[in-house]
Design a protein around this motif. Structure first.
Motif, PDB file in Angstrom:
ATOM      1  N   HIS A   1       0.804  -1.222   0.000  1.00  0.00           N
ATOM      2  CA  HIS A   1       0.000   0.000   0.000  1.00  0.00           C
ATOM      3  C   HIS A   1       0.838   1.274   0.000  1.00  0.00           C
ATOM      4  CE1 HIS A   1      -3.000  -2.924   1.721  1.00  0.00           C
ATOM      5  NE2 HIS A   1      -3.727  -2.324   0.802  1.00  0.00           N
ATOM      6  N   TYR A   2       2.147   1.124   0.071  1.00  0.00           N
ATOM      7  CA  TYR A   2       2.984   2.317   0.139  1.00  0.00           C
ATOM      8  C   TYR A   2       2.790   3.196  -1.090  1.00  0.00           C
ATOM      9  CZ  TYR A   2       6.935   5.440  -0.123  1.00  0.00           C
ATOM     10  OH  TYR A   2       7.701   6.574  -0.247  1.00  0.00           O
TER      11      TYR A   2
ATOM     12  N   HIS B   1       0.768   7.146   1.739  1.00  0.00           N
ATOM     13  CA  HIS B   1       0.731   6.064   2.728  1.00  0.00           C
ATOM     14  C   HIS B   1       2.164   5.621   3.018  1.00  0.00           C
ATOM     15  CE1 HIS B   1      -3.473   6.059   1.700  1.00  0.00           C
ATOM     16  NE2 HIS B   1      -3.229   5.594   0.493  1.00  0.00           N
TER      17      HIS B   1
ATOM     18  N   GLY C   1       2.488   1.960   8.554  1.00  0.00           N
ATOM     19  CA  GLY C   1       1.499   0.931   8.861  1.00  0.00           C
ATOM     20  C   GLY C   1       1.575   0.613  10.342  1.00  0.00           C
TER      21      GLY C   1
ATOM     22  N   LEU D   1      -3.571   2.065   8.312  1.00  0.00           N
ATOM     23  CA  LEU D   1      -2.714   2.620   7.266  1.00  0.00           C
ATOM     24  C   LEU D   1      -2.711   4.144   7.391  1.00  0.00           C
ATOM     25  CD1 LEU D   1      -1.094   1.812   4.671  1.00  0.00           C
ATOM     26  CD2 LEU D   1      -3.193   2.254   3.388  1.00  0.00           C
TER      27      LEU D   1
END
Length: 355
Positions: free
Chosen positions: A222-223, A228, A231, A245
């Motif tokens: 998800h970076y 984002h 985490g 997130l």
């Protein structure tokens, strides 16, 4: 298989026998003695699905109520579709509960079909029974949406399992408390200080590393640079984990930390006993060091987490040298306001019944 050092107690018996009540009294008795006890349930995934189903159809279950028929169906379907899932998931949550600081694990929804595996995991099997008429009356008085089936396949074989200990729950709470005290006296294996036991430190590093890996697996796919980057994982006393997130905003002050997102999920699920938080940072593409690393909560998150989890601890350090520190130590002079009835104490989240 090596038997775990931390004492483990599994309660089994027909619906209405008093497993949940016994577990609650057992936990209280242990905590009165200075033991940190965690109730970890095999069927937790079934309750999650039950809760989501009733929320989705606009008919949420009242606090401390069940849909027994739905749970019977889900139990059969889970075991048929993924035969080993429930016990493997349970094993992981037990490990997480120990990482969260539990000295003793209590399972209050053991089933005869799981007795062999529970014994292999180091659990002492305790059968809770009651006269049939009394048991059925208790079950009826719970006010569940629908009642579970006493002869469901997962309930079969209660009398075929040879328990390590027995409790006949045919009296009032005072009598049950005396029986629990007797059980603890039988189980007490430490003549030095009277404690039932303490979590073995040997596996703590592996458990913390597992938690770090979970947070890393969350942020990796998800970076997104400047969107984002962090985490987080919050761990509750019963071994449940909630992930979050980080959400960056164009206006910086509108950004939301990963720890806050995880906290919101935990509160939505009714979790109040927050024990551990771990956040990790993904490097930017321009950074030479490409390793994901733990990061301590920011000042705002320290305030927020202590508002909702006064005993919560943070995991800090390097991936290969993780340590745990009380959040209060990271924020020694926490702000105490007057928003809530009791300053510094968050209102309780809804309690979801798990058996």
């Amino acid at each position: 298989m090596t038997t775990p050092h931390s004492p483990r107690i599994a309660l089994f018996g027909l619906p209405g026998a008093g497993k949940s009540t016994t577990a609650a009294l057992l936990r209280h008795a242990l905590e009165e003695r200075g033991e940190r006890a965690a109730v970890v349930r095999i069927a937790a995934p079934l309750y999650d699905v039950q809760h989501a189903f009733h929320e989705r159809i606009g008919s949420p279950l009242a606090e401390d109520r069940q849909d027994g028929a739905l749970l019977n169906f889900l139990g059969s379907h889970f075991r048929r579709t993924a035969p080993g899932f429930l016990l493997e998931d349970f094993r992981q949550r037990c490990a997480d509960a120990l990482a969260a600081g539990a000295d003793v694990l209590i399972c209050d929804d053991a089933r005869p079909v799981d007795a062999g595996e529970l014994s292999a995991q180091g659990f002492t099997l305790v059968r809770i029974s009651a006269p049939d008429a009394l048991r059925r009356a208790r079950k009826s008085a719970r006010g569940d949406r629908t009642g579970g089936d006493d002869i469901h396949p997962t309930e079969a074989g209660v009398l075929d399992v040879e328990p390590d200990h027995r409790i006949v729950n045919d009296g009032d709470l005072a009598q049950l408390e005396r029986l629990i005290a007797s059980l603890l006296a039988d189980l007490n294996g430490d003549p030095v200080d009277g404690r039932l036991g303490a979590a073995a430190p040997s596996g703590e590093r592996d458990r913390l590393r597992s938690l770090f890996d979970r947070a890393a697996r969350l942020i990796t796919p998800h970076y997104a640079e400047n969107r984002h980057q962090i985490g987080a994982v919050i761990l509750t006393a019963d071994g449940r984990t909630f992930t979050g997130l980080h959400i960056e905003a164009m206006v910086g002050r509108a950004s939301v930390c990963a720890e806050a997102v995880a906290l919101g999920k935990a509160r939505e699920a009714g979790a109040t006993d927050l024990r551990l938080v771990l956040a990790v940072r993904h490097p930017k593409p321009s950074e030479e060091d490409r390793r994901i690393r733990p990061v301590p909560p920011c000042g705002l998150c320290r305030e927020l987490l202590l508002d909702y989890g006064p005993d919560i601890r943070a995991v800090i350090g390097a991936p290969d040298d993780l340590s745990v520190v009380p959040m209060k130590q990271l924020l020694p002079s926490k702000y105490v306001g007057t928003k809530w009835n009791t300053p510094g104490t968050a209102p309780a989240a809804p309690v979801l019944r798990h058996g």
